[in-house]
Design an enzyme around this catalytic site. Structure first.
Site, PDB file in Angstrom:
ATOM      1  N   ASP A  59      71.772   5.886   6.786  1.00 50.78           N
ATOM      2  CA  ASP A  59      71.078   5.878   5.490  1.00 50.78           C
ATOM      3  C   ASP A  59      71.043   4.482   4.864  1.00 50.78           C
ATOM      4  O   ASP A  59      71.967   3.688   5.043  1.00 50.78           O
ATOM      5  CB  ASP A  59      71.820   6.840   4.542  1.00 50.78           C
ATOM      6  CG  ASP A  59      71.003   7.143   3.300  1.00 50.78           C
ATOM      7  OD1 ASP A  59      69.792   6.891   3.286  1.00 50.78           O
ATOM      8  OD2 ASP A  59      71.599   7.635   2.319  1.00 50.78           O
ATOM      9  N   ASN A  74      62.574  15.071   6.148  1.00 50.88           N
ATOM     10  CA  ASN A  74      61.975  13.731   6.104  1.00 50.88           C
ATOM     11  C   ASN A  74      60.444  13.721   6.233  1.00 50.88           C
ATOM     12  O   ASN A  74      59.796  12.710   5.954  1.00 50.88           O
ATOM     13  CB  ASN A  74      62.591  12.811   7.179  1.00 50.88           C
ATOM     14  CG  ASN A  74      63.991  12.336   6.843  1.00 50.88           C
ATOM     15  OD1 ASN A  74      64.788  12.035   7.728  1.00 50.88           O
ATOM     16  ND2 ASN A  74      64.325  12.245   5.552  1.00 50.88           N
TER      17      ASN A  74
HETATM   18  C1  FPP Z   1      67.471   6.703   6.109  1.00 48.57           C
HETATM   19  O1  FPP Z   1      67.199   5.604   5.279  1.00 48.57           O
HETATM   20  C2  FPP Z   1      66.772   6.552   7.364  1.00 48.57           C
HETATM   21  C3  FPP Z   1      65.880   7.442   7.872  1.00 48.57           C
HETATM   22  C4  FPP Z   1      65.455   8.692   7.238  1.00 48.57           C
HETATM   23  C5  FPP Z   1      65.248   7.190   9.154  1.00 48.57           C
HETATM   24  C6  FPP Z   1      66.229   6.717  10.175  1.00 48.57           C
HETATM   25  C7  FPP Z   1      65.473   5.926  11.088  1.00 48.57           C
HETATM   26  C8  FPP Z   1      65.944   4.882  11.734  1.00 48.57           C
HETATM   27  C9  FPP Z   1      67.320   4.375  11.718  1.00 48.57           C
HETATM   28  C10 FPP Z   1      64.968   4.134  12.537  1.00 48.57           C
HETATM   29  C11 FPP Z   1      64.597   4.868  13.747  1.00 48.57           C
HETATM   30  C12 FPP Z   1      65.683   4.844  14.713  1.00 48.57           C
HETATM   31  C13 FPP Z   1      65.539   4.491  15.962  1.00 48.57           C
HETATM   32  C14 FPP Z   1      66.737   4.400  16.796  1.00 48.57           C
HETATM   33  C15 FPP Z   1      64.236   4.143  16.514  1.00 48.57           C
HETATM   34  P1  FPP Z   1      66.309   5.858   3.995  1.00 48.57           P
HETATM   35  O2  FPP Z   1      64.896   5.598   4.370  1.00 48.57           O
HETATM   36  O3  FPP Z   1      66.570   7.237   3.474  1.00 48.57           O
HETATM   37  O4  FPP Z   1      66.835   4.755   3.048  1.00 48.57           O
HETATM   38  P2  FPP Z   1      66.957   4.849   1.452  1.00 48.57           P
HETATM   39  O5  FPP Z   1      67.899   5.970   1.148  1.00 48.57           O
HETATM   40  O6  FPP Z   1      67.493   3.518   1.085  1.00 48.57           O
HETATM   41  O7  FPP Z   1      65.562   5.091   0.933  1.00 48.57           O
END
Ligand code: FPP
Length: 245
Positions: free
Chosen positions: A24, A72
């Protein structure tokens, strides 16, 4: 040298068998730099690559990561598309470098909603990497803990309706065997970076006795040193599993 190899009070550090991570903070990492959220996901994907390699190097048995939840899909089409493109690229590279990395990959989640390309890549990655016996990475894609539990409950109910099982035969072990995580021990340690302190529908059944570790570090900045710190904190916990020590 990994921190868990150091001696503390003459007692060696214990490496958990299974670590799970909610990756996250990508969006906030990007916002802090005046970049689009998608830039945070790109760096987040690299952070995952580094942590998976590190997990393998220290001898971790299971690493489960929450990459995309059943919730998501509510994000903007642009953001969802970028994450899906990143995942496709990541899996293509995994397939290309599989013999070098030798990491076993499993996918937890409902892959049917993914693009045919991504789904095919995930299935091929899981099939071809079965042969490796180092770290097992469980990659949660379109995963939700409640969805997983409902599916397991429905599948057992269907067996009962077909006369193949009886309700009293449903035990802890039988139910665990119906989850995406069948055969994988429950996580010992669940890490959530980014300062948020909630479980967000992650491994709801499996986390019954997991230890939690929260850190303000945002996922794109999370590196081996942060994993060491989490393992160090885990070593200070007294796990009783409902009993007395
Ligand atoms: C959470 O950060 C992240 C996600 C919902 C997506 C996770 C995706 C990745 C780590 C990239 C894809 C992975 C690979 C290995 C290709 P957030 O977007 O919720 O962050 P925030 O809470 O700061 O908005």
């Amino acid at each position: 040298m990994p921190i868990f190899n150091k001696k503390t009070d003459s007692k060696p550090m214990e490496l958990p068998t299974h670590i799970a991570i909610i990756m996250d903070g990508n969006g906030r990492w990007a916002k802090k730099r005046g970049l689009p959220r998608t830039a945070g996901h790109k760096v987040g994907a690299e952070a995952f690559r580094t942590i998976a390699n590190y997990a393998k190097s220290i001898g971790l048995k299971y690493l489960t990561v929450y990459a995309f939840s059943t919730e998501n899909w509510k994000r903007s089409q642009e953001e969802v598309n970028t994450i899906m493109e990143l995942l496709e690229k990541y899996l293509r590279e995994l397939l290309r470098d599989m013999d070098k990395n030798r990491v076993r990959f499993c996918f937890f989640g409902d892959l049917s909603r993914l693009s045919p390309t991504l789904r095919a890549e995930a299935e091929e990655t899981a099939e071809r990497s079965k042969q490796y016996d180092g770290v097992q990475v469980n990659f949660c894609l379109n995963y939700g803990g409640r969805d997983e539990i409902l599916r397991a409950a429905r599948s057992f109910a269907a067996k009962c309706a077909a006369g193949e099982a009886r309700p009293e035969e449903l035990t802890d072990e039988v139910f665990s065997g119906l989850l995406y995580s069948a055969g994988v021990p429950d996580p010992d340690l669940i890490i959530r970076p980014s300062g948020e302190e909630r479980i967000s529908n992650f491994l709801l059944w499996q986390s019954a006795y997991a230890e939690y570790y929260f850190t303000d570090t945002l996922w794109p900045d999370f590196g081996p040193r942060d994993l060491d710190l989490a393992i160090e904190a885990y070593n200070k916990r007294s796990r009783r599993f409902g009993g007395v020590k």
